[in-house]
Design a protein around this motif. Structure first.
Motif, short mmCIF file in Angstrom:
data_model
loop_
_atom_site.label_atom_id
_atom_site.label_comp_id
_atom_site.label_asym_id
_atom_site.label_seq_id
_atom_site.Cartn_x
_atom_site.Cartn_y
_atom_site.Cartn_z
N GLN A 321 0.84 -1.20 0.00
CA GLN A 321 0.00 0.00 0.00
C GLN A 321 0.87 1.25 0.00
O GLN A 321 1.37 1.68 1.02
CB GLN A 321 -0.94 -0.03 1.20
CG GLN A 321 -1.90 -1.22 1.11
CD GLN A 321 -3.00 -1.16 2.13
OE1 GLN A 321 -2.86 -0.57 3.18
NE2 GLN A 321 -4.12 -1.81 1.82
N ASN A 323 1.48 5.37 -1.36
CA ASN A 323 0.65 6.57 -1.51
C ASN A 323 0.12 6.76 -2.92
O ASN A 323 -0.88 7.45 -3.12
CB ASN A 323 1.44 7.80 -1.08
CG ASN A 323 1.52 7.89 0.43
OD1 ASN A 323 0.73 7.26 1.13
ND2 ASN A 323 2.47 8.64 0.94
N ARG A 326 -3.52 6.26 -3.46
CA ARG A 326 -4.49 7.02 -2.66
C ARG A 326 -4.93 8.30 -3.36
O ARG A 326 -5.36 9.25 -2.71
CB ARG A 326 -3.86 7.37 -1.31
CG ARG A 326 -3.25 6.17 -0.62
CD ARG A 326 -2.79 6.50 0.76
NE ARG A 326 -3.93 6.55 1.67
CZ ARG A 326 -3.85 7.01 2.92
NH1 ARG A 326 -2.74 7.48 3.39
NH2 ARG A 326 -4.92 6.99 3.68
N LEU A 329 -8.33 9.52 -2.54
CA LEU A 329 -8.44 10.17 -1.23
C LEU A 329 -7.88 11.58 -1.30
O LEU A 329 -8.47 12.53 -0.79
CB LEU A 329 -7.67 9.35 -0.18
CG LEU A 329 -7.52 10.01 1.18
CD1 LEU A 329 -8.84 10.05 1.92
CD2 LEU A 329 -6.48 9.27 2.03
N ASN A 338 -13.15 12.59 1.33
CA ASN A 338 -11.82 12.71 0.71
C ASN A 338 -11.33 14.15 0.88
O ASN A 338 -12.01 14.98 1.46
CB ASN A 338 -11.89 12.31 -0.76
CG ASN A 338 -12.31 10.86 -0.92
OD1 ASN A 338 -11.92 10.02 -0.11
ND2 ASN A 338 -13.14 10.58 -1.90
N ASP A 457 -12.59 5.39 -1.75
CA ASP A 457 -11.31 6.09 -1.78
C ASP A 457 -10.75 6.43 -0.41
O ASP A 457 -9.55 6.45 -0.22
CB ASP A 457 -11.44 7.36 -2.64
CG ASP A 457 -11.76 7.01 -4.08
OD1 ASP A 457 -11.01 6.20 -4.66
OD2 ASP A 457 -12.77 7.51 -4.62
N ASN A 459 -10.57 4.81 2.28
CA ASN A 459 -9.77 3.81 2.98
C ASN A 459 -9.38 2.62 2.11
O ASN A 459 -9.00 1.57 2.62
CB ASN A 459 -10.49 3.33 4.26
CG ASN A 459 -11.84 2.70 3.95
OD1 ASN A 459 -12.14 2.42 2.79
ND2 ASN A 459 -12.64 2.48 4.97
N TRP A 461 -6.98 1.41 -1.32
CA TRP A 461 -5.94 1.80 -2.27
C TRP A 461 -6.31 1.29 -3.67
O TRP A 461 -6.83 0.19 -3.81
CB TRP A 461 -4.61 1.19 -1.84
CG TRP A 461 -3.85 1.98 -0.82
CD1 TRP A 461 -2.67 2.62 -1.02
CD2 TRP A 461 -4.15 2.16 0.57
NE1 TRP A 461 -2.24 3.22 0.13
CE2 TRP A 461 -3.13 2.96 1.13
CE3 TRP A 461 -5.20 1.77 1.40
CZ2 TRP A 461 -3.12 3.34 2.46
CZ3 TRP A 461 -5.19 2.15 2.72
CH2 TRP A 461 -4.15 2.92 3.25
#
Lengths: 621, 1060
Positions: A321, A323, A326, A329, A338, A457, A459, A461
């Motif tokens: 996981q 960034n 994300r 998010l 988000n 989004d 929580n 990925w």
């Protein structure tokens, strides 16, 4: 007798330690690291070393702060990230503002050192060269060295060219900047060699390839041929650059521009000849328009064939996981919990043509009354706006918006007592959901966000790859070279391939109109892909584009007479909508172009270390 | 959770069993012989504690208690008791049939009556030549602090103790001996019962087990050479004393509260600030009108026609202020909603001691339980410990000492760290509810984090259990035939295991929905599940084994007036460690928190190991002439695996000299008021091999090796292993060297009523291990290793002045101590290009480089009058912006105008004032402690549209209505150029606090004798009871700029101790 016993005891006590007087046990070795010699005598370990070099790519453009927010594509919502330092022209060498890890001077040189280390050790391999792994690793290392230098070159201009690993204790570490021409040549040479070394090799996704090397060469030569790097042109367009003490560091002081465009054209043609593009063989606009939207999304999401566009990319998987997974998010609407980080601005929205290829016009009452209708099919794939259907809202938010559409306005609704009250859209800064995370502009980024509703989004990925090089960029490079070489028909042909795929009609412009059309086409097609930042600079149109104030849209929904709505839902039947553009408040972000921004400053810390470094034009020291 | 409880209760049962056994042993030992009780006094009539009392020609013995009382079983009432104590002449007392007596011991005027623990031995205080301070365990138990480190502040001159957080289980202190001496590691070496650097350090040692703590501040530490450059803290645990078994039970019940709860704006204040921030986004020309409009109608029509609504209307502000609408307009005190009053903490100790001339024992059991400030707190700390110390004389020549420590440290936390919790408390929006009026928890501040929920176990838990087993044994053999020659072999084994269990589950919060419940008035709430999408579990386990083996040979010899002490020894130390962790997610339910029950997708695990080794040789040569002229030479020769073979060993010598002037005839006859005066001086070299990566606590090992470390990257749809060059090796790396010199003076005046200790020191650190990243350009791409590049000087002084006297039944003492240390970087790697006033060379370590604050632009007029060019940092100046000083006078504010200051966030001076008094059965101890010279950076952090402001900022800010020329306009999440990086935000953290207070009452012995007890004492004590400081907004010991940390504790405690 007793004395002897005691002496013996004393002797044993002493023995425990003194037998270990041999200090071998102090020679410990690390249990979590491998020695250099081990690594370079094992092909698998050597490969692991070369693979690590890619990690300097970071998460590509999928960072929380996006380069697009330094341009007229988006603006960044959250304060305190150093974004306005740049967009307001306040950058200085001690406080540069936000600089992505992907281009940071120290990171780039650290990775360049790794490529030099690899090339040094692979020159005399200590392991069997099965399947020509040595050449493959050399090719990857050369490509990555070229890539990192190209990152430095396009942000800083000519930089110190280091082609060997330094050792500790060398007499002199101070390297001066090489000229722009030398830097470009160095990159091109590495690209050529990498392409040769990687020729015919099938490599896993994420690794460099011959295609990647060709694409990089196409890009750097296109940049090299541009206005910003032609010193006479640049000087004529900018007093800041005209006052540069060492202009050879940032451009060609002399030489034929046509030759440079020819080289760029050839390099770009070499990419086009790979025949990798997605649906670039259409001879008329994709229909219905929704098909254009789908085509565009297939490319952005790298699926359903769209992945063939990718010549070099950063991949993400759920098992690790990172960034880069994300982005939904980071940029999604606050009404979905988000963060709305990089929000499209009205200037971008307005640059989407009408479906028929005409310019959108606020002065056209019909268009102004319904500004999101009948636009370029790429618009809906790129931007979430008032009324866009989107993922199902969370259980807690769903009762407020069962239809799950983006709400960026304020609307009249009827409350329980029958009174007319104002409902602030869930995705605004007056929302009842995390208002501080609302977009200032009234838009949200959609491209690159996986629309799969199972990917919540806030929580989850996602696994969309970041495209460093895609085939379409080479088409633009080729078309740009053609225009500059006067081959306008060829340029139009290729641009129209891109437009047909998107469901847009052909263009027929010529001369300056073609230049403008080309620039807008690239702005739209390649939006959020870290192109605009560089294009606006190298075309030297930044003062009139990036220098404009950011803006947004204020939408008001007024109930039509006789209509009653308790829970708001986008509806032209129930509401009259008004759309008003507004400039972002100066206290929030007061965009201001300064010609020093053509290049990043070399940090104060680094110029303090190295007196040989000449600072970029417009910055003190 | 279940797992932990079981473990805990098993341990609890063991504990009870041991307790029972101990009690039986104690009571069972009641003898049939004559019990003799009494008191031993000094000439002033004050009881003398710790007097050894032995029944002559027997193995029976005891010692007097803190008040000089004793009780001994004698085989007959005709026996003779021998009473001895350091500092007093030994006396034989014939009982002659008495069973109760008062004895007066005459002072041995030569002696300072104390023995001080020094490296590898003890010395009479009068012959100590180094700078050594010490404190008795009896003093430390007077503090209710559950972490030993926090009992030390103010008691040891030259030792700076700063407590940065009060979180249970993580409430240690930063301890600095004579400040900071180096750029890297400044931690003192901690030696427990002769074993250096034991696992677990000093924090969690049961204070009741401590005999004394000595701190070696100068060359006296040279015998610990290799890691002693930052000074040495020697901890000696209690050992058995000759005498009948004595059992002491003590119980403490304390109540903790934060020393400071940050004061923040209330709902009405905060929302009005949000309105202000909204106005500040507009062009300045519109401010006044917008301000007026927001205050009156809440709606502002801009010149361009766009209507702008105030985020909070005047009606909203009114409702927040009057509390008339708890559903829609709450006014939440987040700290108040989350904290309870008086978090309990308790401590139980049982200690059994006794023995004969040939065998002495001490067994000690401890239990402590500490709760956190939160209501229904998931945070807590529990500790179980046992210590057994045995001494046996096998025969005339051989002596064995054994020590065993077992300790379990049980830390429980919620799944969110204290940093996160306090971030959310500080940010907590007062206009949002912690709980709805119906009791359900309100929405989150962000990320599902509502402090009243995430402080409990509703989000799961994060538990850590640490087990320590530490043993040390030594065999001392006197070599027959050679008087004074001894060989001692030592073995110490530390085993530490860490078990972590991190269980995350989703939790539920409630948001306001649309409409109302059936009653038409109660708003509908919507449940939302926050946190992880499904339960997840991480388990981790790590083990360490430290082994130290050592041998010491010593020889003590007196020839006439000449006394020699010779000592030589060697140690070998190894540490091995390994660990693993496992992770699962996709639990189908939060009902079972075991690994097997997790989903089989995305299982993860990890593991690794390390090892390290050292070898050391050391020795001491001591000489004195009639205890008048004193000399000592110490050395250590050390090898550490931190360094390569070629440079592995370092030699660290020290020399100390002393002159007891008061022993000279000319003094004795002429200066009678000063009955003892010693002048001493020392110089020594010490080493440091501990290199930390800057701003981390990660040890930089193997700096001389060219190695590659592992990482991973995504290729071809899966995660693959990658390798990176860990560093460019530095084959020349070697020891960092401290050259520490000290001169000091110890004196006693008026027969010991006044004591004086003065020290001045100069520490010079060279070969400092640091990273050369300031001058080597980044364009080299080098990942630099540590090199021996730095040089730092540190100078200062310490004093300790004491006075003791008595008046009738009142005995009292008073002392003040303090230490000052100021360091200066002489040389380190510094970029050549920085302007002189920003250079760190010549300045203290870790200072701030900031713009100089120069007031605030009160209004547009001042901006128009401004001549300075601010364009390098801000394009348009606006009212309420901060003014900076144009330091270099070039008419422009540029980064060159930043100036390096002299202060850091560590105090330059720390001191204490002790007051003790005893009146009949009452006793009183007071400790005031203070620090000066530190500056703390206070930041508005994220205050703005995502978080609340400090009340201090609300009260002092620039506003349109009330423009200030002193305080700036508020910013949104520190987004203005002046939000940081200037000295406006630096505040003095000088303080004085009532660190410790204890009032006790002992039940008269005459009453206790009847029930077979020898001592019962009740007491009240407190920690950090009052504070006078300048920082105000946070605790002055804090080093946190935003208040995102668990604050220090104020404790009131009640206790009793009973001895059978």
């Amino acid at each position: 007798m007793k004395k002897i016993k005691i002496l013996a005891l004393a002797f044993i006590a002493g023995l425990v330690t003194f037998t270990s007087c041999n200090d071998d046990f102090v020679n410990t070795t690390p249990l979590d690291q491998l020695s250099q010699s081990t690594v370079w005598s094992d092909a698998a370990l050597a490969e692991a070393f070369v693979t690590e070099i890619y990690a300097g790519l970071g998460v590509g453009g999928f960072e929380e702060q996006s380069l697009s927010s330094l341009t007229d594509e988006t603006m960044f919502t959250h304060p305190g990230r150093g974004i306005t330092t740049i967009t307001e022209g306040r950058s200085n060498p001690a406080d540069i503002g936000w600089v992505s890890g992907n281009i940071r001077w120290d990171n780039m040189y650290s990775r360049i050192r790794a490529t030099n280390l690899a090339l040094e050790n692979l020159a005399d391999p200590q392991f069997p060269n099965n399947n020509n792994i040595v050449e493959r690793l050399q090719g990857e290392a050369k490509f990555m060295r070229a890539y990192y230098y190209h990152q430095l070159a396009r942000y800083y201009g000519g930089v110190p060219l280091i082609d060997r690993p330094y050792k500790l204790g060398e007499a002199d570490y101070l390297a001066a900047r090489n000229t722009w021409a030398e830097t470009v040549d160095f990159i091109v040479k590495d690209c050529d060699e990498a392409a040769k070394l990687l020729d015919g090799k099938k490599l896993a996704n994420g690794r460099a390839s011959k295609e990647a090397a060709l694409a990089l060469k196409s890009r750097i030569l296109t940049y090299a041929a541009s206005d910003l790097h032609d010193v006479p042109t640049a000087k004529s367009k900018s007093t800041t650059i005209a006052s540069a003490t060492n202009p050879e560091l940032i451009g060609y002081a002399s030489g034929s521009r046509a030759d440079r465009w020819k080289k760029a054209q050839d390099a770009s043609k070499a990419v086009l000849d790979l025949n990798r593009g997605y649906k670039v063989n259409l001879t008329e606009p994709a229909t219905p328009p929704a098909q254009g939207t789908t085509n565009y999304m297939n490319i952005a999401l790298a699926r359903n064939g769209g992945e063939t566009e990718l010549l070099f990319a950063r991949y993400f998987i759920n098992a690790k996981q990172e960034n880069g997974g994300r982005i939904g998010l980071y940029n999604g609407p606050n009404g979905y919990n988000n963060w709305a980080g990089n929000s499209p601005i009205q200037l971008l929205v307005d640059d989407y043509e009408m479906l028929d290829g005409t310019k959108f016009n606020w002065n056209d009452a019909k268009e102004a009354a319904d500004p999101y209708a009948n636009r370029d099919p790429r618009f809906d794939a790129t931007i979430l706006h008032e009324g866009s259907p989107w993922k199902v809202r969370s259980n807690a938010n769903l009762p407020k918006d069962p239809a799950s559409q983006i709400q960026t306005g304020r609307y009249e609704v009827i409350d329980a007592t029958g009174k007319k009250v104002t409902h602030f859209g869930l995705d605004t800064r007056n929302s009842s959901i995390e208002d501080w995370n609302g977009s200032y502009t009234g838009y949200y980024m959609r491209k690159f966000t996986d629309p799969n509703p199972a990917i919540v989004d806030q929580n989850t990925w996602q696994e969309i790859p970041w495209p460093f090089f895609r085939y379409t960029e080479a088409i633009f490079n080729y078309a740009e070279a053609c225009i500059n070489l006067g081959q306008e028909a060829e340029a139009r042909d290729w641009l129209n391939k891109i437009r047909f795929r998107a469901g847009m009609p052909a263009i027929t412009d010529a001369g300056q109109a073609l230049v403008e059309r080309f620039r807008n086409e690239k702005r739209i097609e390649m939006v959020y892909e870290e192109q605009r930042f560089h294009d606006a600079r190298r075309w030297m149109i930044a003062p009139s584009t990036l220098g404009r104030k950011a803006n947004g849209i204020q939408i008001v929904g007024t109930l039509k007479p006789g209509k009653t709505v308790n829970v708001y839902k986008y509806s032209k039947e129930n509401y009259d909508y008004s759309y008003a553009r507004f400039e972002i408040d100066p206290g929030k972000e007061n965009r201001n172009w300064d010609d020093k921004l053509y290049f990043l400053p070399i940090s104060r810390a680094e110029t303090n270390r190295n007196e040989k470094l000449v600072q970029n034009p417009g910055y003190t020291k | 959770m279940k797992d932990t409880t079981q473990r805990a209760s098993l341990l609890g049962r063991l504990w009870l069993l041991t307790l029972t056994l101990l009690l039986t042993a104690a009571f069972g030992a009641f003898a049939q012989d004559v019990t003799v009780t009494g008191k031993v006094n000094d000439e002033a009539g004050a009881g003398i504690p710790g007097v050894n009392i032995v029944v002559k020609n027997s193995t029976r013995g005891t010692t007097t208690d803190a008040d000089g009382n004793f009780s001994i079983n004698s085989p007959s009432a005709k026996a003779t008791l021998t009473m001895s104590s350091i500092g007093f002449t030994t006396q034989d007392i014939e009982l002659n049939g008495r069973t109760n007596l008062t004895v007066q011991l005459a002072a041995d005027t030569k002696s300072l009556s104390e023995v001080v623990v020094v490296g590898y031995g003890t010395q009479k205080k009068e012959t100590v030549t180094g700078s050594v301070v010490s404190v008795k365990g009896d003093e430390l138990v007077k503090s209710p602090a559950l972490n030993l480190a926090n009992t030390l502040a103010g008691r040891l001159p030259g030792v700076t103790v700063v407590n940065r957080s009060g979180e249970p289980g993580a409430d240690g202190a930063t301890i600095r001996i004579r400040g900071s001496n180096t750029l890297g590691n400044n931690n003192a070496l901690i030696v427990i019962d002769g074993i250096p650097n034991r696992e677990g350090g000093l924090d969690r040692i049961n204070p009741a087990d401590i005999e004394s703590i000595s701190v070696l501040k100068d060359a006296a530490a040279a015998i610990y050479g290799s890691r002693a450059a930052n000074g040495v803290i020697l901890i000696t645990t209690k050992r058995g004393k000759t005498g009948k078994p004595s059992l002491t039970y003590s119980f403490n019940q304390g109540f903790a509260n934060p020393t400071v709860i940050p004061k923040v704006a209330n709902a009405q204040q905060y929302t009005s600030m949000l309105n202000d921030l909204n106005i500040y986004e507009l062009p300045v020309a519109e401010w006044a009108a917008a301000n007026e409009a927001y205050k009156t109608t809440g709606s502002f029509t801009r010149p361009n026609g766009i209507v702008r609504k105030a985020p909070y209307s005047p009606e909203d502000l009114q409702k927040y202020a009057d509390g008339s609408d708890p559903w829609g307009h709450p006014n939440t005190d987040w700290y108040g909603e989350t904290f309870k009053k008086n978090s309990p903490q308790s401590r139980h100790n049982v200690q059994l001691t006794g023995g004969t001339e040939t065998f002495r024992y001490l067994a000690s059991l401890g239990y402590q339980n500490q709760d956190a400030y939160y209501i229904n707190s998931a945070t807590g700390y529990k500790q179980y410990d046992i210590r057994i110390n045995l001494d046996a004389n096998i025969n005339k020549y051989a002596k064995v000492t054994l020590g065993i420590l077992g300790r379990q440290e049980n830390r429980s936390y919620p799944t969110k760290s204290a940093g996160t919790i306090f971030r959310m408390l500080q940010r907590g929006k007062p206009q949002e509810p912690a709980y709805w009026p119906d009791g359900r928890p309100g929405p989150d501040i962000e990320n599902g984090e509502n402090p009243v929920v995430i402080t409990t176990d509703l989000s799961g838990y994060d538990n850590n259990i640490r087990n320590f087993v530490q043993t040390n044994g030594s065999l001392e053999i006197k070599i027959p035939g050679v008087e004074g020659l001894k060989v001692t072999g030592t073995a110490a084994i530390d085993n530490r295991s860490d078990n972590g269990k991190f269980w995350q589950i989703p939790w539920t919060l409630y948001q306001r929905g649309s409409g109302f419940e059936a009653d038409g008035t109660t708003p509908k709430l919507v449940a939302s599940v926050r946190g992880p999408s499904e339960p997840r579990l991480s388990l981790s386990n790590s083990n360490r084994l430290n082994i130290l083996l050592g041998t010491v040979v010593s020889y003590d010899k007196t020839i006439g007036n000449h006394t020699f002490n010779l000592l030589a020894g060697m140690n070998r130390e190894t540490i091995k460690g390994d660990g693993f962790s496992a992770f699962r997610r996709y639990y189908i339910s939060p009902a079972l928190d075991q690994l097997f029950a997790g989903g089989d997708k995305s299982k993860d695990n990890d593991g690794g190991a390390f090892n390290t080794a050292r070898i050391n040789y050391f020795g001491r040569v001591g000489y004195n002439f009639k205890e008048k002229y004193l000399a000592e030479f110490l050395w250590r020769y050390d090898g550490s695996d931190i360094f390569p073979k070629e440079t592995r060993y370092g030699f660290f010598p020290g020399i100390m000299l002393g002159w007891v002037v008061s022993e000279e005839g000319f003094w004795k006859n002429n200066v009678q008021a000063v009955n003892f005066l010693k002048i001493r001086g020392s110089v020594g070299q010490l080493g440091n091999d501990q290199i930390y990566y800057p701003n981390t606590s990660n040890l930089a090992t193997y700096q001389y090796l060219s190695t590659y470390g592992f990482r991973s990257y995504v290729i071809g749809g899966s995660e693959v292993k990658t390798l990176y060059e860990t560093r460019v090796p530095n084959p020349n790396i070697t020891w960092e060297v401290a050259t520490n010199s000290n001169i000091g003076l110890d004196a006693q005046l008026f027969n010991g009523k006044v004591t004086v200790e003065l020290d001045a020191f100069s520490n010079h650190r060279t070969n400092i291990l640091y990273f050369k990243n300031a001058s080597v350009p980044e364009s080299t791409g080098l990942n630099l290793p540590a090199e021996n590049i730095g040089e730092v000087k540190n100078k200062g002084f310490e004093f300790n002045l004491g006075y003791r006297n008595s008046y009738k039944d009142l005995k009292y003492n008073f002392s003040v101590n303090g230490g000052y240390a100021q360091n200066k970087i002489i040389f380190w790697d510094e970029a050549p290009g920085a302007p002189e006033w920003q250079r760190s060379t010549g300045k203290p370590i870790n200072t701030y480089v900031v713009y100089k604050y120069d007031g605030v632009f009160k209004d547009q007029g001042e901006i128009d009058a401004n001549k300075l060019d601010y364009s390098a940092i801000v394009k348009t100046l606006r009212p309420g912006d901060m003014k900076y000083q144009d330091y270099n006078g070039d008419g422009k504010i540029t980064p060159d105008d930043r100036v390096r200051l002299n202060n850091t966030n560590l105090p330059l001076f720390q001191g204490g004032m002790n007051i003790g008094a005893q009146y009949k059965n009452f006793d009183l101890t007071v400790l005031f402690q203070g620090a000066a010279g530190a500056k703390q950076y206070i930041s508005t952090g994220e205050a703005g549209n995502i978080g609340n402001f400090l009340l201090d900022q609300y009260q002092n800010r620039w506003t349109i209505d009330n423009p200030s020329s002193v305080h700036p306009r508020i910013a949104n999440r520190s987004d203005q150029y002046y939000s940081g990086g200037n000295d406006y935000w630096l505040r003095s953290s000088d303080y004085i606090r009532l660190k410790n207070l204890e009032i006790g009452y002992s039940i008269p012995t005459t009453i206790l004798e009847k029930v077979g007890m020898s001592k019962v004492r009740f007491y009240f004590n407190g920690l950090n009871l009052f504070t006078w400081d300048k920082l105000k907004v946070f605790d002055p010991e804090s080093n946190n700029a935003t208040g995102y940390y668990y604050p220090q504790t104020k404790v009131v405690n009640f206790g009793l101790s009973a001895t059978f």
